[in-house]
Enzyme design. Structure first.
Site, PDB file in Angstrom:
ATOM      1  CG  ASP A  93      -2.035   1.031   1.030  1.00  0.00           C
ATOM      2  OD1 ASP A  93      -2.066   1.708  -0.021  1.00  0.00           O
ATOM      3  OD2 ASP A  93      -2.854   1.181   1.950  1.00  0.00           O
ATOM      4  CG  LEU A 204     -13.663   9.652   7.776  1.00  0.00           C
ATOM      5  CD1 LEU A 204     -13.906  10.285   6.408  1.00  0.00           C
ATOM      6  CD2 LEU A 204     -14.875   9.904   8.678  1.00  0.00           C
ATOM      7  CG  ASN A 323       3.212   1.682   4.037  1.00  0.00           C
ATOM      8  OD1 ASN A 323       3.681   1.641   5.159  1.00  0.00           O
ATOM      9  ND2 ASN A 323       2.326   0.817   3.607  1.00  0.00           N
ATOM     10  N   PRO A 371      -2.469   6.466  14.000  1.00  0.00           N
ATOM     11  CG  PRO A 371      -2.899   5.159  12.093  1.00  0.00           C
ATOM     12  CD  PRO A 371      -1.880   6.100  12.692  1.00  0.00           C
ATOM     13  CB  SER A 373      -6.220  -1.057  17.457  1.00  0.00           C
ATOM     14  OG  SER A 373      -6.442  -0.846  18.838  1.00  0.00           O
ATOM     15  CG  MET A 374     -12.390   0.145  15.049  1.00  0.00           C
ATOM     16  SD  MET A 374     -13.208  -1.011  13.963  1.00  0.00           S
ATOM     17  CE  MET A 374     -13.037  -2.518  14.899  1.00  0.00           C
ATOM     18  CB  SER A 378      -5.472   8.184  17.004  1.00  0.00           C
ATOM     19  OG  SER A 378      -6.274   7.167  16.437  1.00  0.00           O
ATOM     20  CG  HIS A 395       2.717   2.440  11.020  1.00  0.00           C
ATOM     21  ND1 HIS A 395       3.109   1.370  11.768  1.00  0.00           N
ATOM     22  CD2 HIS A 395       1.782   1.977  10.154  1.00  0.00           C
ATOM     23  CE1 HIS A 395       2.459   0.285  11.362  1.00  0.00           C
ATOM     24  NE2 HIS A 395       1.643   0.622  10.394  1.00  0.00           N
TER      25      HIS A 395
END
Length: 472
Positions: A93, A204, A323, A371, A373-374, A378, A395
């Site tokens: 990515d 998002l 990346n 960011p 984890s969900m 963050s 990251h």
DNA sequence: ATGTAC
């Protein structure tokens, strides 16, 4: 893999043949990967064998297993001394990254409209595997403009404001993009995905500033306690993936001809100055610009929803990739050298005073967007002077469970309900996609950030907590 | 991460 503890947040893998330099892992002892489950430290040692590598093969505190290179890896090669570039050192990515926008509203004021806002963002954000996008470009010339112009082109077309570009890495577009080095197949895959989130760990989120660690720097970044923010995490979709695939194959074929031998085929590489190396960097830069245009379009869509539902404006804090490979000048043994710095799952973190920072950030350093984890939170960090690892830091949280393992451990549970119990609104998101991204599958992002700070890679500025998430 | 394999 033998690790020598040099200091509480720094471990060394001593150089042994065929390594050219040592490995250095920045982590606390408890964050070190479990050798039984994750072979990323072997990958750190493998990367140390690459031609032209300088200083060390570095790993950030969120290091975990990846394709060839570890995710959370940083490696710099000396361009003038046979240094190589490797697609595996950037990742599939290409220019995956994070954009943070700050709203002129606070979490308490937003609360009554959060559901409507999330509905609007869910509708306005193309997401998921394949599927739609803000733009569908059938005209090759227009796609080339995206590949050359990145966020700058999106702003020219009215999808953003001039100030956005001042708050983008490289002012919104990297130079040296060469669309002619991008295959037809990559073009086909990318044409219908400009302005789309994708899936996996991309998201998002609507967030709130929960804690500020440095008032002056947070203020310079445009952040204050309680403030509502939008964080967008996405990359170059099928286009970047195809470019990586194309160039891994090409380099596998020509490596021997360049006299390069690597311990793992996935470390396929070519000298930066070779035809193959230059072609990859031209295509990679095109994908980098594609990813930036992607984030610009998604941010514009979010702004329109915010304005309609809340009457609030969204100002760009920063947009940064984690990346990417870049040709940068760094001191090596006291002398400046042109290096090809690979950051794969690692974020550039420019210190205060760096001349690539915009005027209003030069005194405080670059915003570094991490960011979590969900559903966990963050971070916003900043660069520090004299940091090791070519001005790089972590990251994200870093996986500890494979996607398959994560799905298995969520069996019989309801991931959406777990998030909603924590007052986090979810839009989009397949059940499987959510299960793969649950916090149990990741390291603790707070521990990762603490280790990065402890290792002298960066400094904490603010912590953000999620109010709502849109996922593929 | 990814038209979850060419």
């Amino acid at each position: 893999m033998e690790l020598v503890e040099e200091s509480p947040y720094r471990f060394r893998i001593d150089r042994h043949d065929p390594m050219r330099v040592p490995g250095v892992v920045f982590a606390s002892r408890s964050l070190l990967p479990d050798a039984g489950e994750d072979r990323s430290l072997e990958q750190v040692a493998n990367v140390a064998t690459l031609p032209g590598i300088v200083d060390a093969s570095y790993a950030m505190p969120d290091v975990h297993w990846g394709y060839g290179f570890p995710i959370g890896g940083v490696a710099a090669t000396d361009v003038a001394h046979g240094g190589v570039v490797s697609p595996g050192g950037v990742g599939f990515d290409i220019s995956c990254g994070v954009r943070l926008l700050a709203a002129d509203t606070d979490r308490d004021g937003l609360r009554p409209r959060l559901g409507a806002l999330m509905d609007g963002l869910g509708e306005a954000t193309p997401r998921g595997m394949g599927r739609g996008a803000v733009w569908h470009l059938s005209d090759r010339a227009e796609l080339d403009a995206v590949l050359r112009g990145g966020s700058r082109y999106a702003v020219e077309r009215g999808f953003g404001v001039q100030r956005d570009l001042e708050r983008c890495e490289d002012a919104g577009a990297v130079g040296d993009a060469d669309p002619a080095r991008v295959s037809e197949r990559a073009i086909e895959r990318g044409a219908g995905q400009v302005g789309s989130l994708g899936s996996g760990n991309h998201f998002l989120e609507v967030q709130a500033v929960d804690e500020v660690y440095d008032d002056a720097v947070a203020t310079a970044f445009g952040l204050r306690p309680g403030q509502v923010c939008v964080m967008i995490h996405c990359g170059s979709r099928g286009l970047g993936h195809q470019i990586c695939t194309d160039y891994v194959r090409k380099m596998e074929k020509v490596m021997a001809r360049h006299g390069i031998h690597v311990p793992d085929r996935q470390l396929a590489c070519a000298p930066v100055s070779s035809a193959e190396g230059r072609a990859y960097l031209g295509a990679m830069a095109a994908a980098a610009n594609y990813a930036r245009a992607n984030r610009q379009l998604l941010a514009d869509a979010a702004r329109r929803v915010f304005a309609r539902v809340t009457g609030s404006r969204l100002d760009l804090v920063y947009d940064i990739s984690h990346n990417l490979a870049k040709i940068e000048t760094h001191d090596v043994d006291g002398a400046p050298r042109a290096l090809c710095v690979h950051r794969k799952g690692a974020t550039r973190a420019l210190p205060p005073g760096h001349d690539e920072l915009p005027d209003d950030l030069r005194g405080v350093g670059q915003p570094v967007l991490i960011p979590g984890s969900m559903g966990t939170g963050s971070y916003v960090l900043t660069g520090v002077p004299g940091s090791p690892a070519f001005a790089s830091t972590c990251h994200g949280a870093g996986r500890v469970q494979s996607r398959r393992q994560a799905v298995r451990s969520e069996r019989g549970l309801d991931p959406r309900a777990q998030l909603e119990e924590q007052d986090i609104a979810v839009r989009g998101a397949s059940r499987r996609g959510l299960a793969e991204e649950m916090p149990a599958a990741y390291k603790d992002v707070s521990a990762v950030v603490a280790a990065a700070e402890g290792a002298g890679l960066c400094r904490k500025v603010a912590r953000l907590v999620p109010l709502g998430v849109v996922k593929g």
